[in-house]
Write an enzyme that holds these catalytic residues in place. Sequence first.
Site, PDB file in Angstrom:
ATOM      1  N   GLY A   7       0.874  -1.183   0.000  1.00 41.39           N
ATOM      2  CA  GLY A   7       0.000   0.000   0.000  1.00 41.39           C
ATOM      3  C   GLY A   7       0.901   1.220   0.000  1.00 41.39           C
ATOM      4  O   GLY A   7       1.527   1.550   1.002  1.00 41.39           O
ATOM      5  N   ASP A  31       2.171  -1.478  -4.541  1.00 41.92           N
ATOM      6  CA  ASP A  31       0.776  -1.024  -4.651  1.00 41.92           C
ATOM      7  C   ASP A  31       0.128  -1.691  -5.846  1.00 41.92           C
ATOM      8  O   ASP A  31       0.787  -1.964  -6.851  1.00 41.92           O
ATOM      9  CB  ASP A  31       0.685   0.503  -4.777  1.00 41.92           C
ATOM     10  N   THR A 117      -3.995  -1.415   8.322  1.00 39.70           N
ATOM     11  CA  THR A 117      -5.312  -1.213   7.701  1.00 39.70           C
ATOM     12  C   THR A 117      -6.432  -1.262   8.742  1.00 39.70           C
ATOM     13  O   THR A 117      -6.441  -2.135   9.608  1.00 39.70           O
ATOM     14  CB  THR A 117      -5.537  -2.319   6.633  1.00 39.70           C
ATOM     15  N   HIS A 173      -8.398   0.260  18.797  1.00 42.91           N
ATOM     16  CA  HIS A 173      -8.020   1.480  18.070  1.00 42.91           C
ATOM     17  C   HIS A 173      -9.316   2.027  17.481  1.00 42.91           C
ATOM     18  O   HIS A 173      -9.611   1.849  16.308  1.00 42.91           O
ATOM     19  CB  HIS A 173      -7.009   1.123  16.979  1.00 42.91           C
TER      20      HIS A 173
HETATM   21  N1  APR Z   1      -2.439  -4.500  -2.864  1.00 40.94           N
HETATM   22  C1  APR Z   1      -1.623  -3.435  -2.756  1.00 40.94           C
HETATM   23  N2  APR Z   1      -2.073  -2.177  -2.523  1.00 40.94           N
HETATM   24  C2  APR Z   1      -3.398  -1.993  -2.425  1.00 40.94           C
HETATM   25  C3  APR Z   1      -4.310  -3.077  -2.554  1.00 40.94           C
HETATM   26  C4  APR Z   1      -3.787  -4.366  -2.772  1.00 40.94           C
HETATM   27  N3  APR Z   1      -4.571  -5.449  -2.905  1.00 40.94           N
HETATM   28  N4  APR Z   1      -5.555  -2.565  -2.395  1.00 40.94           N
HETATM   29  C5  APR Z   1      -5.429  -1.243  -2.192  1.00 40.94           C
HETATM   30  N5  APR Z   1      -4.127  -0.896  -2.202  1.00 40.94           N
HETATM   31  C6  APR Z   1      -3.532   0.435  -2.057  1.00 40.94           C
HETATM   32  C7  APR Z   1      -4.292   1.537  -2.757  1.00 40.94           C
HETATM   33  O1  APR Z   1      -4.049   1.540  -4.147  1.00 40.94           O
HETATM   34  C8  APR Z   1      -3.749   2.780  -2.064  1.00 40.94           C
HETATM   35  O2  APR Z   1      -2.645   3.346  -2.759  1.00 40.94           O
HETATM   36  O3  APR Z   1      -3.536   0.849  -0.694  1.00 40.94           O
HETATM   37  C9  APR Z   1      -3.282   2.261  -0.693  1.00 40.94           C
HETATM   38  C10 APR Z   1      -4.003   2.909   0.481  1.00 40.94           C
HETATM   39  O4  APR Z   1      -3.592   4.208   0.537  1.00 40.94           O
HETATM   40  P1  APR Z   1      -4.541   5.455   0.924  1.00 40.94           P
HETATM   41  O5  APR Z   1      -5.836   5.307   0.242  1.00 40.94           O
HETATM   42  O6  APR Z   1      -3.747   6.703   0.746  1.00 40.94           O
HETATM   43  O7  APR Z   1      -4.852   5.215   2.482  1.00 40.94           O
HETATM   44  P2  APR Z   1      -3.891   5.596   3.721  1.00 40.94           P
HETATM   45  O8  APR Z   1      -4.260   6.932   4.228  1.00 40.94           O
HETATM   46  O9  APR Z   1      -2.488   5.314   3.383  1.00 40.94           O
HETATM   47  O10 APR Z   1      -4.436   4.529   4.793  1.00 40.94           O
HETATM   48  C11 APR Z   1      -4.228   3.147   4.589  1.00 40.94           C
HETATM   49  O11 APR Z   1      -4.237   2.645   6.922  1.00 40.94           O
HETATM   50  O12 APR Z   1      -4.634   4.062   8.693  1.00 40.94           O
HETATM   51  C12 APR Z   1      -5.179   3.086   7.868  1.00 40.94           C
HETATM   52  O13 APR Z   1      -7.555   3.621   7.776  1.00 40.94           O
HETATM   53  C13 APR Z   1      -6.359   3.622   7.057  1.00 40.94           C
HETATM   54  O14 APR Z   1      -7.065   1.492   6.251  1.00 40.94           O
HETATM   55  C14 APR Z   1      -6.373   2.683   5.897  1.00 40.94           C
HETATM   56  C15 APR Z   1      -4.877   2.359   5.699  1.00 40.94           C
END
Ligand code: APR
Length: 306
Positions: A7, A31, A117, A173
């Site tokens: 991610g 990602d 997550t 959390h």
């Molecule tokens: N494999 C890899 N990456 C993925 C997948 C996957 N199967 N599914 C989604 N992603 C990526 C998305 O493309 C995105 O770039 O996960 C990333 C999530 O990033 P953001 O949307 O910016 O979210 P972020 O603020 O980083 O938070 C991520 O952490 O704190 C927690 O609640 C928050 O669950 C969320 C996570």
Amino acid sequence: MKISIIGAGNVGSTTALRLAQEGVGDILLVDIVKGLAQGKALDLEDARPILKFNYSIEGTDDIVNIKGSDIIVITAGLARKPGMTREELLAKNAAILKEVCLKIKESCPGSIVIVVTNPLDLMTYFALKVTGFSPDKLFGMGVSLDAGRFANLIGKELNVPCTDIDACVIGPHGEGMLPLSAFSSIKGVSLNKFVDEAKCEELARKTVYRGAEIVSLLGSGSAYYAPSAAVAAIVKAIVKDEKRNIGVSAYLNGEYGIKDVCIGVPCRMGRNGIEGIIELALSEKERSTLHSSCVSLKQLLSQLPL
Ligand code: APR
């Protein structure tokens, strides 16, 4: 050490920057969106000569490349959008986590996994079940972020440096978290000596809603500077075998009188992941609040596609 961050969104890429700058290990950003992790890795790489840090960072959209990772941070998932229920978020993120965890199980069976997550405690439990990893090697980042928020708010209220404050938060959390004033201190002196019960409760309440306050101000997305700092601190404690006491979402098997749930408790963190769960002497009220949170978490566990 090879550290993979799955991610490359806000939390993932900021965590990568922090770890890279501190030279904690070789970083791989992953990602699912084509080009995203590679693009961010190139950008982070370009910063090296300017910052004078010779770190190693790569990006990929193929999760197979996590092979050989010592530590894996999972930030892949969706944030809750307007109109989306918690249950829908749970189902969507569980599906993402399942796919990611099966790959981790296959490619990196000996790694240490940190789940970020949300909903955090449920996703940590789910990841444990999907991977079958030992609970000392798979846990979640949550209450150490909440403790950072609590310390910041205490510092501002009392006009003392936040670096002098040792704050303690346990529990889920989420809204049921327990900022513990009796276990929070300023240079060793209990917070209870500085503020009355009403003020403590007000600070605790502000801590609980800090994440939501940030979300509503941002307009889209959620916090990432403090969350990434909290993740990086855990990774560093493992890599450098610091044996620090950090709150993480850990699988409990009788500790605090709780079984078969992941929830935030202070742990001794070192090279082997969780090297001990620290049992605080809670008051009756705190203990019963913690137990009620576990009952709520367990009800939600039944919605996980296990
Ligand atoms: N494999 C890899 N990456 C993925 C997948 C996957 N199967 N599914 C989604 N992603 C990526 C998305 O493309 C995105 O770039 O996960 C990333 C999530 O990033 P953001 O949307 O910016 O979210 P972020 O603020 O980083 O938070 C991520 O952490 O704190 C927690 O609640 C928050 O669950 C969320 C996570």
